[in-house]
Write an enzyme that holds these catalytic residues in place. Structure first.
Site, PDB file in Angstrom:
ATOM      1  N   ILE A  16       9.696   8.302  -2.317  1.00  0.00           N
ATOM      2  CA  ILE A  16      10.411   7.526  -1.305  1.00  0.00           C
ATOM      3  C   ILE A  16      10.200   6.024  -1.459  1.00  0.00           C
ATOM      4  O   ILE A  16      10.813   5.232  -0.741  1.00  0.00           O
ATOM      5  CB  ILE A  16      10.011   7.959   0.120  1.00  0.00           C
ATOM      6  N   GLY A  17       9.361   5.621  -2.401  1.00  0.00           N
ATOM      7  CA  GLY A  17       9.145   4.194  -2.607  1.00  0.00           C
ATOM      8  C   GLY A  17       8.220   3.951  -3.774  1.00  0.00           C
ATOM      9  O   GLY A  17       7.547   4.863  -4.262  1.00  0.00           O
ATOM     10  N   GLY A  20       4.521  -2.296  -7.730  1.00  0.00           N
ATOM     11  CA  GLY A  20       3.990  -2.563  -9.055  1.00  0.00           C
ATOM     12  C   GLY A  20       2.811  -1.690  -9.427  1.00  0.00           C
ATOM     13  O   GLY A  20       2.659  -1.284 -10.572  1.00  0.00           O
ATOM     14  N   MET A  21       1.962  -1.373  -8.451  1.00  0.00           N
ATOM     15  CA  MET A  21       0.741  -0.631  -8.718  1.00  0.00           C
ATOM     16  C   MET A  21       0.836   0.852  -8.405  1.00  0.00           C
ATOM     17  O   MET A  21       0.095   1.648  -8.972  1.00  0.00           O
ATOM     18  CB  MET A  21      -0.427  -1.221  -7.900  1.00  0.00           C
ATOM     19  N   ALA A  22       1.709   1.225  -7.488  1.00  0.00           N
ATOM     20  CA  ALA A  22       1.661   2.589  -6.972  1.00  0.00           C
ATOM     21  C   ALA A  22       3.053   3.124  -6.660  1.00  0.00           C
ATOM     22  O   ALA A  22       4.036   2.386  -6.593  1.00  0.00           O
ATOM     23  CB  ALA A  22       0.799   2.632  -5.703  1.00  0.00           C
ATOM     24  N   LYS A  39       0.511   7.807  -1.172  1.00  0.00           N
ATOM     25  CA  LYS A  39       0.579   6.677  -2.096  1.00  0.00           C
ATOM     26  C   LYS A  39      -0.381   6.943  -3.244  1.00  0.00           C
ATOM     27  O   LYS A  39      -1.584   7.135  -3.029  1.00  0.00           O
ATOM     28  CB  LYS A  39       0.213   5.377  -1.376  1.00  0.00           C
ATOM     29  N   ASP A 133       1.169 -10.617   1.818  1.00  0.00           N
ATOM     30  CA  ASP A 133       2.469 -10.176   1.285  1.00  0.00           C
ATOM     31  C   ASP A 133       3.376  -9.696   2.415  1.00  0.00           C
ATOM     32  O   ASP A 133       3.999  -8.646   2.323  1.00  0.00           O
ATOM     33  CB  ASP A 133       2.249  -9.066   0.251  1.00  0.00           C
TER      34      ASP A 133
END
Length: 263
Positions: A16-17, A20-22, A39, A133
């Site tokens: 679902i998303g 950059g890292m996960a 995640k 962020d």
């Protein structure tokens, strides 16, 4: 990956998303019988000690929070050498999606949203964390209008100077504060600036700065004054625009002292 399980407890439904890292998956907790968001650190980063520590710190920081406008962390662990975080699943859309579909918004509606996010930020700031962020992609809104801040993955303790050093370029450039754009350490005031960009975008349907490159946008954050929101959208009352312009002050000391005061 489809329909696989994590630690023999969480069934993965679909992606679902991602960042950059996960990657983030919709899952189901087979023990407590509820949907969850899972995640997982990307495999190429799982072997990197710095990335692992940053990912684990996200879980530790967010799991210590208890606030209605911050996504809840249910579980953390490791499966097959890959760290994961199990979070509350929010059935809704990102604020960015809502802005693109429905913006611009009435100032009253903007205020309701900003108040919720500001409450979450003040809560984190009081506990020594800067999000770093804040952007509408990191704000989920459910059908009832409840907003939840997600992704404290690059949140930084005010006393932490080891992992995400100033100048690492983390964050999304359109919502980046001038001090971050110049390589200085982010502070709570940096989050307030980013929240100001979100308010500007909600009021006008446009970002305060656009350019052909990320560097170009960053330079505008540093050196250019944005147009007053009422110039971009004549329906924005001048006093409402003035409030947003204060949040977007280049000098952090000229912004609101807390996110709550901005709201």
């Amino acid at each position: 990956m489809n329909r696989s399980t994590v630690n023999r407890r969480y069934t993965i439904e679909r992606k679902i998303g991602e960042g950059g890292m996960a990657e983030v998956f919709l899952g189901y907790d087979d023990l407590l019988h509820r949907p969850v968001a899972i995640k997982r650190l990307r495999p190429q980063y799982a072997a990197d000690a710095t990335f692992r520590v940053r990912f684990e710190r996200e879980a530790q920081a967010a799991a210590s929070f208890s606030h209605p406008n911050i996504v809840n962390i249910y579980d953390v662990g490791e499966d097959g050498g890959t760290p994961y975080i199990v979070m509350e699943y929010i059935a809704g859309e990102t604020l960015k999606e809502i802005i693109e579909q429905e913006g611009p918004f009435h100032p009253d509606d903007v205020a309701i949203l900003i108040e919720q996010v500001a409450s979450a930020l003040d809560y984190a700031h009081e506990r020594g964390f800067v999000h770093r962020d804040i952007k509408p992609q990191n704000i989920l809104v459910d059908a009832a209008g409840l907003a939840k801040v997600v992704d404290f993955g690059i949140a930084k303790g005010l006393s932490d100077s080891t992992l995400t050093e100033a100048g690492t370029g983390l964050g999304t450039v359109h919502y980046l504060s001038p001090e971050q754009a110049s390589g200085l350490m982010a502070t709570p005031s940096s989050d307030i600036y980013s929240l100001g960009v979100i308010a500007y975008e909600m009021l006008t349907g446009r970002l305060p700065f656009e350019a052909d490159s990320a560097v170009g946008v960053a330079m505008k954050h540093l050196h250019e004054a944005p147009k007053h929101p009422s110039q971009v959208n004549p329906r924005v009352p001048r006093p409402a625009g003035d409030i947003v312009m204060r949040a977007l002050a280049k000098d952090p000391t000229q912004r609101f002292p807390t996110a709550g005061e901005f709201a």
